[in-house]
Scaffold this motif. Structure first.
Motif, PDB file in Angstrom:
ATOM      1  N   ALA A 109      32.981  -1.674  58.390  1.00 25.76           N
ATOM      2  CA  ALA A 109      33.417  -2.899  57.716  1.00 25.76           C
ATOM      3  C   ALA A 109      34.053  -2.590  56.367  1.00 25.76           C
ATOM      4  O   ALA A 109      35.116  -3.118  56.017  1.00 25.76           O
ATOM      5  CB  ALA A 109      32.226  -3.846  57.544  1.00 25.76           C
ATOM      6  N   ILE A 142      33.596 -10.015  56.767  1.00 24.72           N
ATOM      7  CA  ILE A 142      34.080  -8.874  57.548  1.00 24.72           C
ATOM      8  C   ILE A 142      33.237  -8.770  58.811  1.00 24.72           C
ATOM      9  O   ILE A 142      32.001  -8.717  58.741  1.00 24.72           O
ATOM     10  CB  ILE A 142      33.995  -7.550  56.774  1.00 24.72           C
ATOM     11  CG1 ILE A 142      34.420  -7.736  55.321  1.00 24.72           C
ATOM     12  CG2 ILE A 142      34.857  -6.484  57.445  1.00 24.72           C
ATOM     13  CD1 ILE A 142      34.123  -6.544  54.462  1.00 24.72           C
ATOM     14  N   PRO A 144      32.869  -6.204  61.810  1.00 27.66           N
ATOM     15  CA  PRO A 144      33.226  -4.948  62.466  1.00 27.66           C
ATOM     16  C   PRO A 144      32.978  -5.045  63.966  1.00 27.66           C
ATOM     17  O   PRO A 144      32.019  -5.695  64.407  1.00 27.66           O
ATOM     18  CB  PRO A 144      32.282  -3.938  61.815  1.00 27.66           C
ATOM     19  CG  PRO A 144      31.073  -4.749  61.441  1.00 27.66           C
ATOM     20  CD  PRO A 144      31.582  -6.118  61.090  1.00 27.66           C
ATOM     21  N   THR A 155      28.332  -5.341  66.783  1.00 22.85           N
ATOM     22  CA  THR A 155      28.962  -6.071  65.689  1.00 22.85           C
ATOM     23  C   THR A 155      27.929  -6.600  64.713  1.00 22.85           C
ATOM     24  O   THR A 155      26.718  -6.537  64.964  1.00 22.85           O
ATOM     25  CB  THR A 155      29.823  -7.224  66.252  1.00 22.85           C
ATOM     26  OG1 THR A 155      30.525  -7.877  65.197  1.00 22.85           O
ATOM     27  CG2 THR A 155      28.972  -8.235  67.003  1.00 22.85           C
TER      28      THR A 155
END
Length: 279
Positions: A109, A142, A144, A155
């Motif tokens: 991230a 963010i 990821p 995630t």
């Protein structure tokens, strides 16, 4: 008689093999001294130790100068994550230095956002304009992404405001992408109602998981969404690892990867075991 080296151990080694990229970094006082990013997930076990040796030689670093080792715990490749964790624990034991685990997703991230801002990439591949008005006044979000197959992703959710490591909002986990986007949309609506709507939302990492981009439709309608393909770079594991080691370390013997799910072999073994008990 040899004079003992009483100089403080100021350098840190970080390694991560949870993804297709083998990332290695040597840092000192928040400064990157060396970084290696090698592709080829199936060869991590072969190349890891030689690359570590090369990194130490390139920076003139001896084990006596190492203050600690940080290692990406995943989630990610089941076998890959084990390779780095095993190597980190072995080196920490041999060099008598502390070891600490870091989140691969947090490093992903941080690096993904930094790369996007530096390169001023377009927010998505869907033909959107390069510049968008901020959606809100809160910290950027963010998300990821690493492929976990079958429509799933490894995630998490982080918030970024400034140059520091992203702050965690949701834990690392394996999630169905369709459900995850809906969860994020609900959270975005709640944040907007509370006056904390993020300025922008960044999907970083293996963004092909979003397909054509339609799966992120609900979020696009409500926020300023950017989609940024990105591969982990060792420096971000290094920066995150140095912060983590300066704050404390993990127990060498109990440190294990963050698998977030059982491997297929373990799942089959457990199912077979449960079946035999019920017979």
């Amino acid at each position: 008689m040899k004079k003992q080296n009483d100089e403080p151990r100021k350098r840190f080694l970080a390694l991560d093999t949870s993804t297709a990229i083998l990332g290695i970094a040597v840092t000192e006082n928040g400064r990157l001294l060396h970084e290696t990013n090698a592709s080829g997930e199936r060869n991590h076990s072969v190349h890891l130790l030689p690359i570590i040796e090369q990194a130490l030689q390139a920076t003139g670093t001896t084990p006596a100068m190492i203050g600690g080792i940080a290692v990406g715990l995943g989630p990610g490749s089941y076998t890959g994550t084990r390779i780095a964790v095993t190597a980190a624990k072995t080196l920490a034991w041999a060099w008598k230095v502390p070891v600490a685990g870091i989140s691969t997703l947090q490093a992903l991230a941080w690096g993904g956002l930094a790369a996007a801002l530096k390169q001023q990439v377009e927010p998505s591949s869907a033909g959107e304009p390069a510049e968008q008005e901020p959606a809100g006044t809160g910290p950027d979000w963010i998300i990821p992404l690493l492929d976990a197959r079958r429509g799933q992703a490894y995630t998490a959710l982080f918030a970024a405001d400034g140059e520091h490591a992203p702050r965690r909002l949701e834990p690392d986990a394996i999630r169905l992408m369709a459900d995850w986007v809906l969860d994020l949309t609900d959270r975005l609506k709640q944040a907007e109602a509370e006056g904390r709507k993020p300025r922008a939302i960044w999907f970083v990492g293996e963004t092909l998981l979003l397909g054509s981009g339609e799966s992120a439709g609900p979020l696009r309608e409500a926020g300023n969404v950017h989609v940024v393909p990105y591969e982990l770079e060792g420096r971000w594991a290094g920066y995150l690892g140095e912060e983590r080691l300066q704050a404390g370390s993990d127990d060498l013997h109990s440190l294990i990867p963050n698998y977030t799910q059982l491997s297929e072999a373990e799942a089959n073994l457990r199912r077979n075991g449960e079946g035999s008990l019920n017979q």
